[in-house]
Design a protein around this motif. Structure first.
Motif, short mmCIF file in Angstrom:
data_model
loop_
_atom_site.label_atom_id
_atom_site.label_comp_id
_atom_site.label_asym_id
_atom_site.label_seq_id
_atom_site.Cartn_x
_atom_site.Cartn_y
_atom_site.Cartn_z
N THR A 75 0.86 -1.19 0.00
CA THR A 75 0.00 0.00 0.00
C THR A 75 0.89 1.22 0.00
N LEU A 118 0.81 5.08 0.73
CA LEU A 118 0.11 6.25 1.27
C LEU A 118 0.83 7.48 0.73
N ALA A 151 -3.00 -0.93 -2.75
CA ALA A 151 -3.76 0.33 -2.70
C ALA A 151 -2.87 1.53 -2.93
N THR A 177 -3.03 5.88 -2.42
CA THR A 177 -3.83 6.93 -1.80
C THR A 177 -3.29 8.30 -2.19
N VAL A 215 -7.70 5.35 -2.66
CA VAL A 215 -8.31 6.16 -1.60
C VAL A 215 -8.00 7.63 -1.82
N ALA A 224 -8.21 11.12 0.28
CA ALA A 224 -8.47 11.64 1.62
C ALA A 224 -9.62 12.63 1.58
N ALA A 252 -12.89 11.88 -3.87
CA ALA A 252 -13.17 10.44 -3.98
C ALA A 252 -14.37 10.21 -4.88
N LEU A 286 -8.10 5.50 4.40
CA LEU A 286 -6.63 5.43 4.48
C LEU A 286 -6.20 4.36 5.49
#
Ligand code: NAD
Ligand code: MG
Length: 392
Positions: free
Chosen positions: A5, A7, A32, A34, A55, A57, A62, A84
């Motif tokens: 993932t 972030l 994922a 983000t 994702v 935030a 979104a 998240l």
């Protein structure tokens, strides 16, 4: 196969991480991605990497992403901090790149740590804010915390891998934390009064996000890194000596009691520490060009000037004060940097805003993460109140 993932996928570290992952499709899959608000970039990243989740935030962003993503990609869109944290702690994920900028990254980075993931820590602000509580969460879950900040990754590489938090036992005398000195290294105090955001963001050696670029210019980045080093390697500020090294080739050093000094060198390219963290303990190609020491010729070192760059001193003092002081320092710095980038605060007033915020708040040990987040919010409000008093 490692399921990753990312972030902060649209940022500078996120992009470098995806570049390394793209080179090794046999080793890494993207679970994922983000981002905060950049929908168009996210659409193109989803087309390239086909993550299970994307994702945003920002909730409105979104909704726009969900509209724009082609159905056949099979990517599900989630929103907000809950989203998240969900992708940072999902059972299928083994590695989380924590590359959101600032305090906004703490909740998902902590979720990854609590879920026992391999956490690749770029988001230094998360650790600076929460210190002991974050390290406790890592210890409790058995998460694997690997530093991505180039200096801390260098130190990690120069330490015996099982003694990362036992410097005394490993025979370490000092950590020599290197710093480029930033774009204003040679500027006089007078000249610093008129510097612009564009100048501050034009780092001589590294290409980075805007916030960390300003932090590098003010030396707050080195202050945050001093605190980061103390938590990561379980040590004290007096064991860490900042060395300005304008070439940014030596990424930091470890000085041992027998007189040996081990250094990690490389081109200033974040793909090196990222590849190190992703593949550790193996080594993989990161796409980084080999170092040419002949072309470079020489290395230089200077002591930091705390008169012209008081942020480094403020960070060391906040760590000494303990409790919530580093979280307040970090929050005030985020408010000050953003005001500077928006043209509402002079560069030299960044430390002024931070010092005033620190002096008007009481510091105690935060009992839990809720108390810490409350302190972060309060510090932002206090810093914001300073703005009209010191603004340009
Ligand atoms: P950046 O500004 O380029 O990217 C930041 C990322 O965070 C973006 O993907 C953005 O969408 C996301 N983001 C921003 N605000 C958010 C919010 N409120 N909620 C959720 N996501 C949000 O920053 P960067 O330069 O990639 O730095 C990321 C982190 O890595 C920082 O903590 C920085 O200190 C650290 N770091 C960066 C470098 C570097 O070379 N860029 C080196 C060492 C450490
Ligand atoms: Mg660094």
């Amino acid at each position: 196969m490692r399921n990753v993932t990312i972030l902060g996928a649209t940022g500078s570290i996120g992009q470098s991480t995806l570049d390394v992952i793209r080179r090794h499709p046999d080793r890494f899959a993207v679970h994922a991605l983000t981002a905060s608000t950049r929908v168009d970039e996210m659409v193109s990243l989803c087309r390239d990497f086909r993550p299970r989740f994307a994702v945003m935030a920002d909730v409105t962003a979104a909704a726009r992403l969900a509209e724009q993503l082609p159905r056949d990609l099979g990517t599900e869109v989630l929103a907000g901090e809950t989203g998240l944290c969900e992708v940072a702690s999902a059972g299928e994920v083994d590695t989380v790149m924590a590359a959101i900028v600032g305090a906004a990254g703490l909740a998902p980075t902590l979720a990854a740590a609590k879920a026992g993931k391999r956490v690749l820590l770029a988001n230094k602000e998360a650790l600076v804010m929460s210190g002991q509580m974050f390290m406790d969460a890592v210890a409790e879950s058995g998460a694997e915390l690997l530093p991505i900040d180039s200096e801390h990754n260098a130190i990690f590489q120069c330490l015996p891998s099982d003694q990362m938090r036992n410097l005394g036992g490993a025979g370490v005398r000092r950590i020599l934390l290197t710093a480029s000195g930033g774009p204003f290294r040679t500027f006089s105090r007078e000249a610093l009064r008129d510097v612009t955001p564009a100048q501050a963001c034009a780092h001589p050696n590294w290409s980075m996000g805007r916030k960390i670029s300003v932090d590098s210019a003010s030396l707050m980045n080195k202050g945050l890194e001093l605190i980061e080093a103390c938590w990561l390697f379980d040590t004290r500020p007096e064991m860490v000596e900042v060395h300005i090294h304008p070439e940014s080739i030596i990424h930091s050093m470890v000085d041992y009691v027998d007189g040996s000094v081990l250094a990690q060198l490389g081109s200033p390219d974040m793909r090196t520490p990222i590849a190190n963290g992703l593949a550790w303990p193996e080594r993989i190609d990161a796409g980084v060009k080999p170092l040419d020491l002949f072309a470079l010729g020489q290395f230089n070192f200077e002591r930091p000037d705390l008169e012209r760059f008081p942020c480094l001193r403020l960070a060391a003092e906040a760590f000494e004060s303990g409790g919530t002081a580093p979280a307040v320092l970090n929050a005030a710095n985020e408010v000050a940097v953003s005001a500077f980038l928006n043209g509402n605060l002079r560069f030299i007033d960044i430390p002024v805003m931070i010092e005033r915020t620190l002096s008007c708040m009481t510091m105690e040990v935060a009992e839990d993460f809720d108390a810490l987040f409350a302190k972060d919010r309060e510090a932002r409000a206090r810093a914001q109140e300073q703005l009209p008093l010191i603004a340009v």
